[in-house]
Design a protein around this motif. Sequence first.
Motif, PDB file in Angstrom:
ATOM      1  N   ALA A  83       0.842  -1.205   0.000  1.00  0.00           N
ATOM      2  CA  ALA A  83       0.000   0.000   0.000  1.00  0.00           C
ATOM      3  C   ALA A  83       0.875   1.252   0.000  1.00  0.00           C
ATOM      4  N   VAL A  84       1.950   1.236   0.773  1.00  0.00           N
ATOM      5  CA  VAL A  84       2.875   2.379   0.800  1.00  0.00           C
ATOM      6  C   VAL A  84       3.526   2.554  -0.570  1.00  0.00           C
ATOM      7  N   ILE A  85       3.957   1.470  -1.180  1.00  0.00           N
ATOM      8  CA  ILE A  85       4.557   1.542  -2.520  1.00  0.00           C
ATOM      9  C   ILE A  85       3.549   2.106  -3.515  1.00  0.00           C
ATOM     10  N   ASP A  86       2.309   1.637  -3.470  1.00  0.00           N
ATOM     11  CA  ASP A  86       1.281   2.123  -4.403  1.00  0.00           C
ATOM     12  C   ASP A  86       1.028   3.624  -4.233  1.00  0.00           C
ATOM     13  N   VAL A  87       1.005   4.076  -2.986  1.00  0.00           N
ATOM     14  CA  VAL A  87       0.846   5.509  -2.723  1.00  0.00           C
ATOM     15  C   VAL A  87       2.041   6.263  -3.289  1.00  0.00           C
ATOM     16  N   GLN A  88       3.234   5.759  -3.052  1.00  0.00           N
ATOM     17  CA  GLN A  88       4.450   6.417  -3.539  1.00  0.00           C
ATOM     18  C   GLN A  88       4.482   6.457  -5.072  1.00  0.00           C
ATOM     19  N   LYS A  89       4.071   5.374  -5.717  1.00  0.00           N
ATOM     20  CA  LYS A  89       4.046   5.330  -7.185  1.00  0.00           C
ATOM     21  C   LYS A  89       3.107   6.380  -7.752  1.00  0.00           C
ATOM     22  N   GLY A  90       2.023   6.642  -7.049  1.00  0.00           N
ATOM     23  CA  GLY A  90       1.014   7.573  -7.532  1.00  0.00           C
ATOM     24  C   GLY A  90       1.410   9.034  -7.478  1.00  0.00           C
ATOM     25  N   THR A  91       2.610   9.329  -7.016  1.00  0.00           N
ATOM     26  CA  THR A  91       3.030  10.733  -6.917  1.00  0.00           C
ATOM     27  C   THR A  91       3.773  11.203  -8.156  1.00  0.00           C
ATOM     28  N   GLY A  92       3.819  10.381  -9.181  1.00  0.00           N
ATOM     29  CA  GLY A  92       4.453  10.797 -10.428  1.00  0.00           C
ATOM     30  C   GLY A  92       5.948  11.052 -10.308  1.00  0.00           C
TER      31      GLY A  92
END
Length: 135
Positions: A83-92
């Motif tokens: 979940a943390v990785i997915d959030v981080q990926k979503g920051t462009g």
Amino acid sequence: MFRTFTGKAALLAVSTALLTGVVTGGTASASTTAAYIGNGYPNNTHGVWCVQRMINYAIDRGRYWGVAKVAEDGVWGPKTRQAVIDVQKGTGGFLTPDGVVGPRTGDMLMFEGDPYYSGGGAGNGYCHAYVPTTY
């Protein structure tokens, strides 16, 4: 996945406010020395729970798309890390998708997450003692 524009705008807004001193409020309980959270770190139960709570709160409000909710059990595991990785990926590209909650990821989670526990950017919420931030 995550509203990239909204995420960047939110992170820019909180960063600008912090740098210009706009975000203030009483005595801050923020800890800029809170330990990182992730694989290989001490992973304080309170800090992990705060990360889980911030992610779930933001998901419930449509801020993170394609990120799976996690159990708010205070246990660092593969689902919380993902979940943390997915959030981080979503920051462009603003955050490195490494699954580690350091100060920049902590800022994002605290800004997007539950204001009751984050303090709403004022640096005086319960989770500021446990989640690394820049403020």
